[in-house]
Design a protein around this motif. Sequence first.
Motif, PDB file in Angstrom:
ATOM      1  N   GLU A  24       0.711  -1.370  -0.027  1.00 36.95           N
ATOM      2  CA  GLU A  24       0.049  -0.075   0.194  1.00 36.95           C
ATOM      3  C   GLU A  24       0.871   1.108  -0.027  1.00 36.95           C
ATOM      4  OE1 GLU A  24      -2.661  -0.203   3.200  1.00 36.95           O
ATOM      5  OE2 GLU A  24      -3.593  -2.122   2.479  1.00 36.95           O
ATOM      6  N   CYS A  25       0.366   2.371  -0.017  1.00 37.98           N
ATOM      7  CA  CYS A  25       0.966   3.684  -0.377  1.00 37.98           C
ATOM      8  C   CYS A  25       1.877   3.758   0.812  1.00 37.98           C
ATOM      9  CB  CYS A  25       0.203   4.700  -0.579  1.00 37.98           C
ATOM     10  SG  CYS A  25      -0.804   5.528   0.616  1.00 37.98           S
ATOM     11  N   GLN A  26       1.299   3.785   2.088  1.00 39.09           N
ATOM     12  CA  GLN A  26       2.338   4.065   3.296  1.00 39.09           C
ATOM     13  C   GLN A  26       3.496   3.056   3.172  1.00 39.09           C
ATOM     14  OE1 GLN A  26      -0.893   3.632   3.396  1.00 39.09           O
ATOM     15  NE2 GLN A  26      -1.920   5.149   4.925  1.00 39.09           N
ATOM     16  N   ASP A  27       3.245   1.849   3.174  1.00 44.81           N
ATOM     17  CA  ASP A  27       4.575   0.786   2.899  1.00 44.81           C
ATOM     18  C   ASP A  27       5.390   1.222   1.790  1.00 44.81           C
ATOM     19  OD1 ASP A  27       3.540  -0.334   5.471  1.00 44.81           O
ATOM     20  OD2 ASP A  27       2.314  -1.769   4.368  1.00 44.81           O
ATOM     21  N   PHE A  28       4.761   1.542   0.680  1.00 45.79           N
ATOM     22  CA  PHE A  28       5.505   1.770  -0.466  1.00 45.79           C
ATOM     23  C   PHE A  28       6.447   2.957  -0.340  1.00 45.79           C
ATOM     24  CE2 PHE A  28       6.669   3.376  -4.534  1.00 45.79           C
ATOM     25  CZ  PHE A  28       6.429   2.175  -5.324  1.00 45.79           C
ATOM     26  N   ILE A  29       6.050   3.824   0.404  1.00 41.56           N
ATOM     27  CA  ILE A  29       6.765   5.196   0.446  1.00 41.56           C
ATOM     28  C   ILE A  29       7.838   4.860   1.635  1.00 41.56           C
ATOM     29  CG2 ILE A  29       6.961   7.620   1.371  1.00 41.56           C
ATOM     30  CD1 ILE A  29       6.017   7.292  -1.600  1.00 41.56           C
ATOM     31  N   HIS A  30       7.577   4.209   2.605  1.00 44.21           N
ATOM     32  CA  HIS A  30       8.442   3.887   3.938  1.00 44.21           C
ATOM     33  C   HIS A  30       9.458   2.962   3.418  1.00 44.21           C
ATOM     34  CE1 HIS A  30       5.220   4.597   6.794  1.00 44.21           C
ATOM     35  NE2 HIS A  30       5.440   5.842   6.442  1.00 44.21           N
ATOM     36  N   LEU A  31       9.195   1.935   2.440  1.00 44.87           N
ATOM     37  CA  LEU A  31      10.167   1.316   1.912  1.00 44.87           C
ATOM     38  C   LEU A  31      11.182   2.008   1.148  1.00 44.87           C
ATOM     39  CD1 LEU A  31      11.481  -1.600   1.555  1.00 44.87           C
ATOM     40  CD2 LEU A  31       9.769  -2.112  -0.377  1.00 44.87           C
ATOM     41  N   SER A  32      10.752   3.019   0.309  1.00 40.89           N
ATOM     42  CA  SER A  32      11.582   3.701  -0.712  1.00 40.89           C
ATOM     43  C   SER A  32      12.714   4.690   0.231  1.00 40.89           C
ATOM     44  CB  SER A  32      10.622   4.643  -1.365  1.00 40.89           C
ATOM     45  OG  SER A  32      10.062   5.722  -0.811  1.00 40.89           O
ATOM     46  N   ARG A  33      12.625   4.785   1.317  1.00 39.72           N
ATOM     47  CA  ARG A  33      13.369   5.396   2.282  1.00 39.72           C
ATOM     48  C   ARG A  33      14.225   4.883   3.250  1.00 39.72           C
ATOM     49  NH1 ARG A  33       8.495   9.831   4.411  1.00 39.72           N
ATOM     50  NH2 ARG A  33       8.100  10.847   2.432  1.00 39.72           N
ATOM     51  N   VAL A  34      14.366   3.498   2.854  1.00 40.15           N
ATOM     52  CA  VAL A  34      15.256   2.718   3.523  1.00 40.15           C
ATOM     53  C   VAL A  34      16.790   3.152   3.377  1.00 40.15           C
ATOM     54  CG1 VAL A  34      16.070   0.407   4.126  1.00 40.15           C
ATOM     55  CG2 VAL A  34      13.727   0.929   3.995  1.00 40.15           C
ATOM     56  N   LYS A  69      -2.909  10.546 -16.801  1.00 40.06           N
ATOM     57  CA  LYS A  69      -2.959  11.953 -16.407  1.00 40.06           C
ATOM     58  C   LYS A  69      -1.610  12.294 -15.626  1.00 40.06           C
ATOM     59  CE  LYS A  69      -6.851  12.818 -18.581  1.00 40.06           C
ATOM     60  NZ  LYS A  69      -6.971  13.651 -19.793  1.00 40.06           N
ATOM     61  N   ILE A  70      -1.374  11.231 -14.795  1.00 34.38           N
ATOM     62  CA  ILE A  70      -0.050  11.531 -13.775  1.00 34.38           C
ATOM     63  C   ILE A  70       0.785  10.240 -14.067  1.00 34.38           C
ATOM     64  CG2 ILE A  70      -1.166  13.553 -12.417  1.00 34.38           C
ATOM     65  CD1 ILE A  70      -1.873  11.249 -10.250  1.00 34.38           C
ATOM     66  N   GLY A  71       1.706  10.107 -13.417  1.00 33.02           N
ATOM     67  CA  GLY A  71       2.541   9.068 -13.244  1.00 33.02           C
ATOM     68  C   GLY A  71       2.207   8.136 -12.024  1.00 33.02           C
ATOM     69  N   TYR A  72       2.410   6.871 -12.240  1.00 29.70           N
ATOM     70  CA  TYR A  72       1.966   6.005 -11.087  1.00 29.70           C
ATOM     71  C   TYR A  72       2.986   6.394  -9.665  1.00 29.70           C
ATOM     72  CZ  TYR A  72      -0.240   3.365 -14.557  1.00 29.70           C
ATOM     73  OH  TYR A  72      -1.125   2.845 -15.640  1.00 29.70           O
ATOM     74  N   ARG A  73       4.004   6.545  -9.761  1.00 31.30           N
ATOM     75  CA  ARG A  73       4.865   6.997  -8.717  1.00 31.30           C
ATOM     76  C   ARG A  73       4.375   8.346  -8.024  1.00 31.30           C
ATOM     77  NH1 ARG A  73       6.613   7.947  -4.699  1.00 31.30           N
ATOM     78  NH2 ARG A  73       9.013   7.275  -3.939  1.00 31.30           N
ATOM     79  N   GLU A  74       3.907   9.330  -8.820  1.00 32.56           N
ATOM     80  CA  GLU A  74       3.477  10.332  -8.392  1.00 32.56           C
ATOM     81  C   GLU A  74       1.928  10.258  -7.609  1.00 32.56           C
ATOM     82  OE1 GLU A  74       1.928  14.830 -10.064  1.00 32.56           O
ATOM     83  OE2 GLU A  74       2.919  13.466 -11.558  1.00 32.56           O
ATOM     84  N   ALA A  75       1.166   9.435  -8.056  1.00 31.20           N
ATOM     85  CA  ALA A  75      -0.188   9.283  -7.633  1.00 31.20           C
ATOM     86  C   ALA A  75       0.192   8.569  -6.187  1.00 31.20           C
ATOM     87  CB  ALA A  75      -0.746   8.102  -8.306  1.00 31.20           C
ATOM     88  N   ILE A  76       1.194   7.631  -5.912  1.00 27.62           N
ATOM     89  CA  ILE A  76       1.453   7.044  -4.836  1.00 27.62           C
ATOM     90  C   ILE A  76       2.052   8.268  -3.680  1.00 27.62           C
ATOM     91  CG2 ILE A  76       2.818   5.496  -3.420  1.00 27.62           C
ATOM     92  CD1 ILE A  76       2.884   3.719  -6.138  1.00 27.62           C
ATOM     93  N   GLY A  77       2.679   8.704  -4.064  1.00 26.53           N
ATOM     94  CA  GLY A  77       3.239  10.093  -3.481  1.00 26.53           C
ATOM     95  C   GLY A  77       2.116  11.223  -2.966  1.00 26.53           C
ATOM     96  N   ARG A  78       1.235  11.442  -3.791  1.00 32.67           N
ATOM     97  CA  ARG A  78       0.209  12.248  -3.554  1.00 32.67           C
ATOM     98  C   ARG A  78      -0.622  11.728  -2.390  1.00 32.67           C
ATOM     99  NH1 ARG A  78      -2.635  14.734  -8.836  1.00 32.67           N
ATOM    100  NH2 ARG A  78      -0.664  15.848  -9.848  1.00 32.67           N
ATOM    101  N   LEU A  79      -1.019  10.196  -2.795  1.00 35.25           N
ATOM    102  CA  LEU A  79      -1.954   9.810  -1.532  1.00 35.25           C
ATOM    103  C   LEU A  79      -1.220   9.793  -0.270  1.00 35.25           C
ATOM    104  CD1 LEU A  79      -3.656   6.757  -3.568  1.00 35.25           C
ATOM    105  CD2 LEU A  79      -4.741   8.643  -2.409  1.00 35.25           C
ATOM    106  N   TYR A  80      -0.127   9.433  -0.488  1.00 34.50           N
ATOM    107  CA  TYR A  80       0.701   9.401   1.051  1.00 34.50           C
ATOM    108  C   TYR A  80       0.868  10.949   1.800  1.00 34.50           C
ATOM    109  CZ  TYR A  80       4.575   8.874   4.309  1.00 34.50           C
ATOM    110  OH  TYR A  80       5.363   9.051   5.551  1.00 34.50           O
ATOM    111  N   ASP A  81       0.960  11.946   0.901  1.00 29.50           N
ATOM    112  CA  ASP A  81       0.788  13.105   1.508  1.00 29.50           C
ATOM    113  C   ASP A  81      -0.531  13.554   2.101  1.00 29.50           C
ATOM    114  OD1 ASP A  81       3.445  13.480   0.668  1.00 29.50           O
ATOM    115  OD2 ASP A  81       2.985  14.739  -0.962  1.00 29.50           O
ATOM    116  N   ILE A  82      -1.498  12.966   1.456  1.00 29.03           N
ATOM    117  CA  ILE A  82      -2.941  13.497   1.957  1.00 29.03           C
ATOM    118  C   ILE A  82      -3.103  12.924   3.378  1.00 29.03           C
ATOM    119  CG2 ILE A  82      -5.446  13.216   1.261  1.00 29.03           C
ATOM    120  CD1 ILE A  82      -4.595  13.757  -1.647  1.00 29.03           C
TER     121      ILE A  82
END
Length: 673
Positions: A24-34, A69-82
């Motif tokens: 999911e988006c939270q785990d996706f972003i957290h893993l990308s920051r390891v 309309k937007i990139g998939y990586r951008e979509a995950i980042g937006r959802l995480y921020d919200i």
Amino acid sequence: MSDGARSLDSIPYDIFYNIASGLECQDFIHLSRVNRSINTLMRSELIAKKSVEYHMSHTKEGQLALRKKIGYREAIGRLYDIKEAFATAQPYSVTVLSYGKAFLYNQGFLCYIHANEIRVLDVHSAKDVEQVLNIRTVLRRVFPDLIPEEEDSVQLSLLHYSDGIVAFLCEICDRGESWLIAVDMTEDRKSGRVRVCKQLQSTRRLFVRHNQAYLYYGTHSALGIHGYHEWSIQCVNLKDRQDITQRPVVLDGFAGSEIGQTVCFDIYKDHLYAVTNQVNFEEEEVDWTSYYVWACIPPSKDPKSVKLNRIWRRQHREGPINDTWTDISLRKDEATERLLILECRREWKDGRSENVRSYYTQPLLSPEEISQNGHKLNISEKQEQSRSAESASSVSSALSESRPPSMRFLPDEPLTMTLDSSSKPNYEPPKERLGRYVHAEYSMEEATILRRDFILAKTKCRTYNPSASAFLDLVNDPKQDSGHSIPRDRLRIRTVSRKRRCPIDEDGDEGEKGMLFKPKLGAEGRPIEWSEERFVSRGIKLWPPDNAPEELSELLCPSKRTGRVYAIADERSLVYSVDTPGMEEQAIILISFDPKIQFAGLKRLSSTTVIQAAEVKGPIDIERPRAGEDSRKRKATFLDQDAADSESPRHPTPSFRTEPAMHLGVKRGYWFR
């Protein structure tokens, strides 16, 4: 690291791909920051695409990504921020959207009444234009015989907005008539804007739910043979403006009358779902089990196809409920788009002295599943099935034979001996709840150590965001000022959120230390999906903090004394208005947790004290809840005679137009980051 161990970024790419694409988006972003290596791998659009398709395809950002309309990586980042902004009470902006007498907020659109006009603003897209409908012009076309004296007695109430269509109640007081009117507010429609115009025989607890194809409306006006009022529902096809139901559909045996507290209605896949947390019209003196009773009403001419079903809700022995805090609604799951019952209950669990507020979710069957599985059982059929399934394990045969047939399968305990043939108890053995479907505001330990509560009268709005796993309250928390005997009222956001706990039992709370949490086993001995999940609270957050600038506090609370506050929240924003004495029209204020909602003219509030929400770290005196006024009630307004006098008879105001949005002239708001 042992000789055979390998780091995550060194495993084969196909294995890493299968792991990362299922997050999911939270785990996706957290893993990308390891670390940097994993961050480089996680920038892959291919991995992000699979994650969006699996977990986020029904979100707004996911839909934008799937439409390129937007990139998939951008979509995950937006959802995480919200989600993070919502869960931690860190909004991106606050702005005054407009001034109006009443408003609705749904699907990211604000629909409000201003100066005898209904105006619609696309808030999520931060549009600079609004669609405007002149109410008097529409009424003169719908009611050609309406004289000016009768126009002055017309009272309007906004009922529902969805898919570009607004439904409102028009009451002509001098005639004693009530009309349901639905108007298409989409910009590209050239003619035939009035989709529904129905005279109502009753407006008792009137509700409307609609999408772009069908409109359902109902009243609590049918009188059952038992002497209690029941819900009477009708359906209209918005495309051809024809009635679908030849006669009203009466929900016979469907108890509950307070929308939002005991019953709720919503449209899902063109069907109207009705849910109540009441089983009977009268409470049983001796009872065991509570149920959700629900019905799925299709857009069909045959009312006989509607059946009542029920789902286990709770056992009465779980503890008393403070009903003044009960809230029930229907939501859609962002990952699966499945319809969910969402209910808030404030309970004294197991009869303890501390009461705790919890949100419970319960999935419902879709119309396709109902049709395929033949899941159209009425209440009595359901009851007999559940009783028969549990009879062998709950009652001795000797005692069963001595009881009336309606009580054969009750538990074997002395309390059952007090029942007679007139009793109608409900019993079903307790069921296991999954952690993802229950979110308690406090654990039982936290309820006695760390707590910050507000009484119901000071809680102006209360809701829950399943996507962010967060309670959201709009509370009145006056700032104590030694220079004034009576402090000015202050509106603040209060959130309580949680996150998934590490799947490894690091402290050995439930078994061997360092092992994975074990899933619970079902009736057949198989592991229950998701039962291994554990959650941990992220604490209580209050925003703005005590040292916030005075101008921000005055914008959030325009009046020195908060009277009635009407508020509506969605997954990324909160919109509300505060009744101000002497003001006919109130400021409609937006608190946005979405960084992409960027309105023109906002000032940047540079004070760093506003950016960080205050975290409650110590206990304070707890104010006990009490009954208060329900802020969800729709407001009504009479037509403004002054605005009518300004219209020229030679140049009448057009019924529909598009013009610059009101917020462009207001320009009141702040951008925080």
